[in-house]
Design an enzyme around this catalytic site. Structure first.
Site, PDB file in Angstrom:
ATOM      1  N   GLY A  79     -15.716   0.844  -5.608  1.00 56.87           N
ATOM      2  CA  GLY A  79     -15.973   2.255  -6.128  1.00 56.87           C
ATOM      3  C   GLY A  79     -16.362   3.179  -5.236  1.00 56.87           C
ATOM      4  N   THR A  80     -16.983   2.600  -4.176  1.00 57.23           N
ATOM      5  CA  THR A  80     -17.355   3.516  -2.947  1.00 57.23           C
ATOM      6  C   THR A  80     -16.097   4.147  -2.190  1.00 57.23           C
ATOM      7  OG1 THR A  80     -19.502   2.241  -2.792  1.00 57.23           O
ATOM      8  CG2 THR A  80     -18.659   3.649  -0.808  1.00 57.23           C
ATOM      9  N   ASN A 151     -25.377   6.320 -13.666  1.00 55.76           N
ATOM     10  CA  ASN A 151     -25.632   4.880 -13.289  1.00 55.76           C
ATOM     11  C   ASN A 151     -27.106   4.385 -13.147  1.00 55.76           C
ATOM     12  OD1 ASN A 151     -25.356   6.515 -10.788  1.00 55.76           O
ATOM     13  ND2 ASN A 151     -26.487   4.989  -9.896  1.00 55.76           N
ATOM     14  N   GLN A 181     -19.499   3.098 -14.213  1.00 57.89           N
ATOM     15  CA  GLN A 181     -20.478   2.266 -14.995  1.00 57.89           C
ATOM     16  C   GLN A 181     -19.857   2.397 -16.478  1.00 57.89           C
ATOM     17  OE1 GLN A 181     -23.259   0.867 -14.368  1.00 57.89           O
ATOM     18  NE2 GLN A 181     -23.441   1.137 -12.243  1.00 57.89           N
ATOM     19  N   HIS A 203     -16.878  -5.065  -9.837  1.00 59.12           N
ATOM     20  CA  HIS A 203     -17.752  -6.211 -10.075  1.00 59.12           C
ATOM     21  C   HIS A 203     -18.753  -5.553 -11.267  1.00 59.12           C
ATOM     22  CE1 HIS A 203     -21.223  -3.840  -7.758  1.00 59.12           C
ATOM     23  NE2 HIS A 203     -19.919  -3.294  -7.199  1.00 59.12           N
ATOM     24  N   THR A 239      -3.722  -4.889   3.849  1.00 60.89           N
ATOM     25  CA  THR A 239      -3.038  -5.649   2.954  1.00 60.89           C
ATOM     26  C   THR A 239      -3.706  -6.002   1.793  1.00 60.89           C
ATOM     27  OG1 THR A 239      -2.445  -7.003   5.064  1.00 60.89           O
ATOM     28  CG2 THR A 239      -2.555  -8.299   2.967  1.00 60.89           C
ATOM     29  N   CYS A 329     -36.061   3.701  -1.482  1.00 62.10           N
ATOM     30  CA  CYS A 329     -37.302   3.899  -0.357  1.00 62.10           C
ATOM     31  C   CYS A 329     -36.959   4.147   1.123  1.00 62.10           C
ATOM     32  CB  CYS A 329     -37.642   2.294  -0.241  1.00 62.10           C
ATOM     33  SG  CYS A 329     -38.181   1.488  -1.834  1.00 62.10           S
TER      34      CYS A 329
HETATM   35  N1  PLP Z   1     -20.314   4.837  -8.465  1.00 68.08           N
HETATM   36  C1  PLP Z   1     -21.360   4.363  -9.324  1.00 68.08           C
HETATM   37  C2  PLP Z   1     -21.578   5.101 -10.521  1.00 68.08           C
HETATM   38  C3  PLP Z   1     -21.954   3.068  -9.120  1.00 68.08           C
HETATM   39  O1  PLP Z   1     -23.022   2.677  -9.958  1.00 68.08           O
HETATM   40  C4  PLP Z   1     -21.688   2.462  -7.894  1.00 68.08           C
HETATM   41  C5  PLP Z   1     -22.541   1.201  -7.732  1.00 68.08           C
HETATM   42  O2  PLP Z   1     -23.611   1.005  -7.853  1.00 68.08           O
HETATM   43  C6  PLP Z   1     -20.696   2.901  -7.194  1.00 68.08           C
HETATM   44  C7  PLP Z   1     -19.919   4.090  -7.300  1.00 68.08           C
HETATM   45  C8  PLP Z   1     -20.164   2.348  -5.770  1.00 68.08           C
HETATM   46  O3  PLP Z   1     -19.252   1.042  -6.358  1.00 68.08           O
HETATM   47  P1  PLP Z   1     -19.100  -0.161  -5.191  1.00 68.08           P
HETATM   48  O4  PLP Z   1     -20.386  -0.967  -5.412  1.00 68.08           O
HETATM   49  O5  PLP Z   1     -17.781  -1.138  -6.068  1.00 68.08           O
HETATM   50  O6  PLP Z   1     -18.689   0.327  -4.081  1.00 68.08           O
END
Ligand code: PLP
Length: 433
Positions: A79-80, A151, A181, A203, A239, A329
């Site tokens: 996701g990132t 999230n 999410q 995941h 890849t 934190c």
């Molecule tokens: N976006 C949201 C709303 C998330 O909750 C998360 C993960 O916590 C991410 C993006 C990032 O996804 P990833 O862990 O696959 O990089």
């Protein structure tokens, strides 16, 4: 409830929003690709072709679940990466003003800050402020990023309405939604229909970690982050992670097939848990459950006055309950989350934040265990504070209020809304999940 890995006794896992266990269907789909099957999908021989076919079949599944054409799906490392690619890739292809909601995950907030973007407020329920968006939309806006569901508090956002507003007021702007999410719980073809770009992560739906996808609908202006072999329509070189990709597709398919039943079953568990905690913990309030705000069925978010999240999480972990505060934190000082701050929740309440997130493995026994452990842990912390003792896992200082920093930009909410919180410099903070 599974056994705890490092000590006897059951473990109650209430952190599915951070990551949810691998689904059997995902594991079964992956196993051949961790053993006898291999091959680089970009090659020209039969072993390569078999791998390419597996990736293409997975692409079809992702497209079906998200509601797009298979050719729109770009596989990423999670996701990132998908969020970064959306924000930075659009900004590079079509420079202009970038906007995001004040409650985005850092995977969106940080790249938005990098390109000099601004945040748009949410209201006290955690719902995106369409009035503030309307005021912020000028012809110069090139991107709006609005997550499908948050999230931390689980509140579902008005993506379709925001996209509609963007089309009318800033027609050259692209709409990105982080559906990371939401993917387990919502019918994506409906809720993300107005978005040009959609991020998903394996995941969070019961697939393996380290794989995800960015859906980029045809014609969306986008430049790659990674250059190299030109995979994924020249937009994401590298890849393919074949095992991860087939695992993600299997997990998405299983989650979609089970969605209606899981929503009812897990939603009932979540409500029993939240109601039980509200009844047992004096002063506790539920966040994100306000009238008119739709929530993901797996998320319960509480603010508990008189305690600090870090100390509570320490005691819960000791008792075998895995939960989260979803806050950050920085070098020992516990900072209120930007999401709660954007909802107008001050550090007095926000420092006692507790996110309990349920998922496909959650059962009645988890709720029973949590209802035994959590009120007792809160009472213990409050008792310790009444006696003047330092609570477990925490120094005596209170939470640091979130302060605006020089250079932050913000789009003000309408006058009736809570104060708008500027985005923060996140260097040194713990990762968000
Ligand atoms: N976006 C949201 C709303 C998330 O909750 C998360 C993960 O916590 C991410 C993006 C990032 O996804 P990833 O862990 O696959 O990089």
């Amino acid at each position: 409830m599974p056994e705890q890995p490092d000590r006897p006794g059951p473990i109650t896992y209430l952190d599915h929003a951070a990551t949810t266990p691998l689904r059997p269907a995902a594991r079964d789909a992956m196993l051949p690709w961790l053993g006898e099957r291999f091959g680089n999908p970009s090659g020209d021989h039969r072993v390569a072709r078999a791998a390419r076919q597996a990736v293409d079949e997975a692409r079809d599944v992702v497209a079906d679940v998200v509601g797009c054409r298979p050719g729109d799906v770009l596989f990423t490392s999670g996701g990132t990466e998908a969020d970064n690619m959306a924000v930075r890739g659009v900004h590079a292809a079509r420079p202009g003003q970038v906007l995001c909601s004040a409650i985005e995950h850092d995977a969106v907030r940080s790249p938005v800050r990098l390109v000099g973007g601004a945040t748009v407020a949410v209201d006290s329920r955690g719902v995106f402020d369409l009035g503030a968006l309307g005021a912020a939309l000028t012809p110069d806006v090139s991107l709006l990023a609005l997550m499908t569901a948050n999230n931390e508090v689980g509140v579902v956002q008005p993506v379709a309405e925001a996209a509609e507003l963007v089309r009318r007021r800033a027609p050259r702007a692209v709409v990105h939604t982080d559906a990371v999410q939401a993917a387990s719980w919502l019918d994506l073809p409906t809720v993300v229909a107005g978005a040009d770009l959609i991020a998903v992560s394996s995941h969070k739906v019961g697939g393996p970690q380290g794989v995800g996808a960015l859906v980029a609908r045809r014609g969306t202006p986008l430049r790659p982050l990674l250059l190299g072999g030109g995979q994924e329509r020249e937009l994401r070189s590298g890849t393919h992670n074949v095992a991860g990709i087939v695992g993600m597709a299997a997990a998405l398919r299983a989650a979609a097939a089970e969605r209606n039943g899981a929503t009812a079953r897990v939603g009932a568990l979540r409500d029993r848990l939240a109601d039980g905690l509200l009844a047992a913990i004096p002063g506790a309030v539920q966040t994100g459950a306000a009238e008119g705000a739709r929530r993901l069925p797996g998320t319960a978010h509480l603010c508990i006055p008189g305690i600090e999240s870090e100390a509570l999480l320490f005691l819960l972990d000791e008792a075998g309950v895995c939960a989260s505060a979803a806050s950050a934190c920085a070098s020992g000082a516990h900072q209120a989350s930007h999401v709660l701050a954007a909802m107008g929740i001050g550090p007095d309440l926000g420092s006692g934040a507790l996110r309990l997130s349920l998922g496909w493995t959650s059962a009645d026994a988890d709720v029973d265990h949590a209802l035994r452990v959590i009120p007792a842990a809160v009472a213990r912390l409050r008792g310790a504070q009444d006696r003047g003792a330092e609570p477990a896992g925490r120094g005596p200082s209170g939470p640091a209020p979130e302060a605006p920093r020089a250079g932050d930009k913000v789009v003000s909410p309408s006058a009736a809304q809570p104060p708008t919180i500027r985005s923060r410099d996140l260097s040194g903070e713990a990762p968000q999940r």
